[in-house]
Design a protein around this motif. Structure first.
Motif, mmCIF file in Angstrom:
data_model
loop_
_atom_site.group_PDB
_atom_site.id
_atom_site.type_symbol
_atom_site.label_atom_id
_atom_site.label_comp_id
_atom_site.label_asym_id
_atom_site.label_seq_id
_atom_site.Cartn_x
_atom_site.Cartn_y
_atom_site.Cartn_z
ATOM 1 N N ALA A 54 34.382 -40.543 -5.395
ATOM 2 C CA ALA A 54 34.721 -39.569 -4.253
ATOM 3 C C ALA A 54 34.269 -38.214 -4.731
ATOM 4 C CB ALA A 54 36.171 -39.562 -3.885
ATOM 5 N N PHE B 257 38.029 -43.236 3.624
ATOM 6 C CA PHE B 257 36.878 -43.811 3.787
ATOM 7 C C PHE B 257 36.704 -45.178 3.160
ATOM 8 C CE2 PHE B 257 32.343 -44.450 1.665
ATOM 9 C CZ PHE B 257 31.794 -44.090 2.714
ATOM 10 N N ASP C 267 37.511 -35.586 0.246
ATOM 11 C CA ASP C 267 36.597 -36.575 -0.025
ATOM 12 C C ASP C 267 35.493 -36.233 1.020
ATOM 13 O OD1 ASP C 267 34.760 -38.572 -0.184
ATOM 14 O OD2 ASP C 267 36.689 -40.331 -0.181
ATOM 15 N N HIS C 268 34.360 -35.844 0.487
ATOM 16 C CA HIS C 268 33.254 -35.145 1.370
ATOM 17 C C HIS C 268 32.781 -36.313 2.043
ATOM 18 C CE1 HIS C 268 31.343 -32.081 2.987
ATOM 19 N NE2 HIS C 268 30.711 -31.375 1.901
ATOM 20 N N ARG C 269 32.872 -37.739 1.590
ATOM 21 C CA ARG C 269 32.211 -38.773 2.490
ATOM 22 C C ARG C 269 32.729 -38.927 3.605
ATOM 23 N NH1 ARG C 269 33.671 -43.542 -1.874
ATOM 24 N NH2 ARG C 269 35.351 -42.324 -1.562
#
Length: 437
Positions: free
Chosen positions: A234, A290, A409-411
């Motif tokens: 992540a 995600f 979590d940048h996703r």
């Protein structure tokens, strides 16, 4: 025929456990509902109940045995009218297939020794050491991978696992030999695999410093595995805000005065749990997970709360924290934290959650960043409330201020959405009447 008692799966993700204690002995008569044993998972100790009636004819796994795979026969019960002395041989535990990856499970946590991407396990000669059906060495997938990495010849080892299987512990202290032939093939692919695989620490060099080595508990192994997984998979983004606490502390005092007769005493953390849950409801783009090719959007805010216990950390969950009163959150949190420290939480009480909160303010920590608890996509790190110079109504004053840092979590969560959540959280804490509306 004797009834086989197998190591139960006490949680959806459990693959092995420790048989901590037998509560019966051979020759005891048991009936449905009787307690047979205490099983330790990576987070809690749970009791194993009998389903059938009969006499315990054979105990096959001694208490204190670690790493007992789910499905392993641990004891047998002889039914009514059968000869107690007739002991059935245990069925061999199914050999895990290291060669073919298991189908991906939707939002399933990473398992203990599994690498996200790995090369096929090199074939082992049929003549090697202890074999399974005469065609290959009996060894766990983790032991095979570590042996390949360390250049250890599995043929030179004696397995101590179930059925003579070679396990990780058998590799400790084993002399390194020539690496398996397949390990040298495709060096570029092997290097890529090693870079993607979770780090497995090798033996610690002896520098002559007085020391003693303590075997890791299942909990500590799980913490290490999951934190490594989170940081590798992540991409974390960190956002920090300073929050004035004076209004919240004033409201807490007033609420505690009114709740005293009910035996309830709100903590600052109870109020922050509520604030995070309400903020997630107002900014639903941050209440997500995600999942590779899907984004899971939660319609309820279940807050996992980090609690330090002997030997590690556990995160009991306040379900639907946004829909509960702060007094209800306080009561539930006290009860969950108490059972967490006793190792008596049920799996559903610490597995799940949509976001987490970790508060180190009571230990004087001013600010820190926390590691996301997968498959969640955010965690809030709370620092200490302290007196600081602060601008109040365009004038310099002294205020009680804390720093809060969100890890995202940048996703799954864009920076703008994370910033909006932090802004909303700050507004709720600084204007806390919105928490009781």
């Amino acid at each position: 025929m004797p009834i086989e008692l197998k190591m139960p799966a006490l949680s959806p993700t459990m693959e092995e456990g420790t048989l901590a204690k037998w509560l019966v002995k051979e020759g005891d008569t048991v009936k449905s509902g009787d307690l047979l044993a205490e099983i330790e998972t990576d987070k809690a100790t749970m009791e194993f109940e009998a389903i059938d009636e009969g006499v315990v004819s054979q105990i096959l796994v001694a208490e204190g045995t670690d790493n007992v795979k789910v499905g392993t026969v641990i004891a047998t019960i002889t039914g009514e009218g059968e000869e107690v002395g007739a002991k059935a041989a245990p069925a061999p535990a199914a050999e895990p297939k290291a060669e073919a990856p298991a189908p991906a499970k939707d939002f399933a946590p990473a398992e203990a020794g599994a690498a996200p991407v790995s090369a096929p396990t090199p074939p082992v000669p049929a003549s090697a050491g202890t074999t399974d059906k005469g065609d290959r060495i009996k060894a766990s997938p983790l032991a095979r991978r570590l042996a390949a990495e360390q250049g250890i010849d599995l043929k030179s080892l004696t397995g101590t696992g179930p059925g003579g299987r070679i396990v990780k512990a058998d590799l400790d202290g084993a002399p390194a030999g020539a690496a398996a032939p397949a390990a040298t093939a495709a060096p570029a692919a092997a290097a890529t695999t090693a870079a993607l695989a979770p780090t497995t620490a090798g033996p610690i060099p002896d520098f002559g410093i007085p020391h003693q080595d303590e075997k890791l508990s299942g909990m500590r192994k799980t913490i290490a595995r999951r934190l490594s997984q989170s940081m590798q998979e992540a991409p974390h983004i960190y956002l920090t805000v300073d929050i004035r606490l004076d209004a919240l502390l004033k409201l807490r005092g007033e609420l505690n005065a009114s709740l005293e007769s009910r035996g309830v005493k709100l903590s600052v953390n109870d109020m922050l749990i509520k604030a995070l849950a309400v903020a997630l409801e107002r900014v639903p783009a941050c209440n997500v997970s995600f999942g590779g090719d899907v984004m899971r959007k939660y319609s309820r805010a279940d807050i996992s709360v980090a609690v330090s216990i002997p030997g590690g950390l556990i995160t009991p969950i306040i379900t639907d924290a946004g829909g509960k009163s702060m007094s209800k959150i306080s009561t539930e949190m006290a009860e969950l934290a108490g059972r967490a420290k006793e190792g008596k939480l049920k799996p559903e009480e610490y597995q799940g959650g949509t976001a987490s909160i970790s508060n180190m303010g009571m230990m004087g920590i001013k600010q820190f960043t926390a590691v996301i608890n997968p498959p969640q996509a955010m965690i809030m790190a709370i620092g200490a409330g302290e007196k600081r110079p602060y601008i109040v109504d365009d004038a310099l004053a002294i205020a009680t201020v804390m720093s809060a840092t969100g890890s995202f979590d940048h996703r799954a969560i864009d920076g703008a959405d994370g910033a909006l959540l932090m802004k909303t959280f700050k507004e709720l804490v600084e204007n806390p009447l919105g928490l009781v509306a």
